[in-house]
Write an enzyme that holds these catalytic residues in place. Structure first.
Site, PDB file in Angstrom:
ATOM      1  N   GLN A 194      -4.256  -1.559   9.911  1.00 49.73           N
ATOM      2  CA  GLN A 194      -4.166  -2.892   9.293  1.00 49.73           C
ATOM      3  C   GLN A 194      -4.718  -3.964  10.238  1.00 49.73           C
ATOM      4  OE1 GLN A 194      -3.083  -3.547   6.029  1.00 49.73           O
ATOM      5  NE2 GLN A 194      -3.891  -5.572   6.489  1.00 49.73           N
ATOM      6  N   ASP A 228     -10.924   3.078   4.575  1.00 46.77           N
ATOM      7  CA  ASP A 228     -11.349   1.680   4.422  1.00 46.77           C
ATOM      8  C   ASP A 228     -12.875   1.561   4.418  1.00 46.77           C
ATOM      9  OD1 ASP A 228      -9.211  -0.082   4.050  1.00 46.77           O
ATOM     10  OD2 ASP A 228      -8.615   0.043   6.159  1.00 46.77           O
ATOM     11  N   LYS A 242       0.842  -1.205   0.000  1.00 49.68           N
ATOM     12  CA  LYS A 242       0.000   0.000   0.000  1.00 49.68           C
ATOM     13  C   LYS A 242       0.873   1.249   0.000  1.00 49.68           C
ATOM     14  CE  LYS A 242      -3.781  -2.484   2.219  1.00 49.68           C
ATOM     15  NZ  LYS A 242      -4.426  -2.881   3.481  1.00 49.68           N
TER      16      LYS A 242
END
Ligand SMILES: NC(=O)c1ccc[n+]([C@@H]2O[C@H](COP(=O)([O-])OP(=O)(O)OC[C@H]3O[C@@H](n4cnc5c(N)ncnc54)[C@H](OP(=O)(O)O)[C@@H]3O)[C@@H](O)[C@H]2O)c1
Length: 286
Positions: free
Chosen positions: A98, A121, A54
């Site tokens: 994460q 997200d 990412k």
């Protein structure tokens, strides 16, 4: 029949190319560099790879990123403190925590603490609510990646019977919600299946579009798939030294009209959509 391959790698690359120009134009007009803050707690090897990918993806399209690495022993209070700092840092536009987090930390508490404007997200209940009501601020990355794959492969979703295998908050539920909306690459009739579903095979076989997200290697076999169906395989499972999906790729390719490979299908799309959301977040906050 041999299925058409839906090439997520190529589609994601073309989205990232478009983003290069969009990021450059945004930087030019605002003097702001969109920035993603990634928080990694512990040393799970897969998570380290995901976060590194990412970060590299941000750099390639002209966005900034910063990795906040915390030891597995970090307390929930310490993690919440970091999230609060990032929430109020005006140079940070997107925050990614994460998953999975170590067991002693409540994931929901931490994800709820991310300010909705930086929730790239799309896990915060406010953003999920907006998405379910058909007025998304952000679209959740993996489900949005699936939707774009359907669109780019020319799959007719309007009126189709979509069967979603799996009801997770990250993939199953949101992808079902997105495809049932009124709108483009949507308007589907959606059935969501899970581990308690009766007549599972019968339902899967009735799908015009099958989206598999259960985390069970090669669970979906050719006999379960309606000839001519479009199959999107979200699963990523490590079997020995191979990565396989939730769909038995070779045999299902003989039955389906189109199919995504693993790797190279949904995975690259997830990252491309995260980048898109980070730019959206920077736009919202500028
Ligand atoms: N490509 C990407 O970018 C990406 C992103 C996220 C996830 N993934 C992958 O996608 C897969 C699913 O991830 P997830 O986070 O959604 O998984 P998850 O949270 O583990 O959820 C799995 C879902 O599958 C259902 N399920 C499990 N076994 C089943 C069975 N035998 N029959 C019917 N339903 C069954 C579960 O039902 P219950 O709810 O009843 O337990 C649950 O709803 C994993 O392989 C993951 O690595 C890929």
């Amino acid at each position: 029949m041999t299925a058409k391959l839906i090439d997520g790698k190529a589609i994601a690359a073309s989205i990232r190319n478009q983003l290069v120009a969009e990021v450059a134009a945004f930087r030019e007009s605002t003097n702001i560099v969109p920035k993603l803050a990634a928080v990694l707690v512990g040393d799970d090897p897969a998570s380290q790879v995901y976060v590194r990918n990412k970060e590299q993806a941000c750099a390639k399209i002209g966005m900034a990123s910063e990795l906040f690495r915390l030891p597995a022993t970090t307390s929930q209070a310490e993690l919440l403190e970091l999230v609060a700092t990032l929430n109020s840092d005006r140079s940070v536009h997107g925050i990614l925590v994460q998953l999975p987090l170590p067991r002693h930390i409540n994931e929901t508490t931490v994800l709820d603490a991310v300010t909705p404007l930086k929730d790239v997200d799309c896990f915060h209940p406010e953003n999920v609510g907006l998405m379910v009501q058909g007025r998304p601020r952000f679209k959740p990355c993996t489900p949005h990646g699936v939707q774009v794959l359907l669109q780019e492969s020319g799959t007719v979703v309007d009126g189709a019977h979509v069967v979603v295998l799996g009801r997770s908050e990250i993939v199953g539920k949101p992808v079902a919600m997105m495809l049932v909306q009124k709108g483009e690459t949507a308007n589907a009739t959606v059935t969501i299946c899970h581990s308690r579903t009766r007549n599972l095979v019968e339902i899967i076989r009735s799908a015009d579009i099958l989206i598999a997200a259960i985390g069970k290697p090669e669970f979906v076999t050719a006999e379960m798939v309606k000839p001519g169906a479009v199959v999107i395989d979200v699963g990523i499972n490590r079997v020995g030294d191979r990565l396989v999906g939730d769909v038995a790729f070779e045999p299902v390719s003989q039955v389906a009209a189109a199919i995504t490979p693993v790797p190279g299908g949904v995975g690259p799309m997830t990252i491309a959509m995260l980048l898109k959301n980070t730019l959206t977040a920077a736009r919202i906050q500028s």
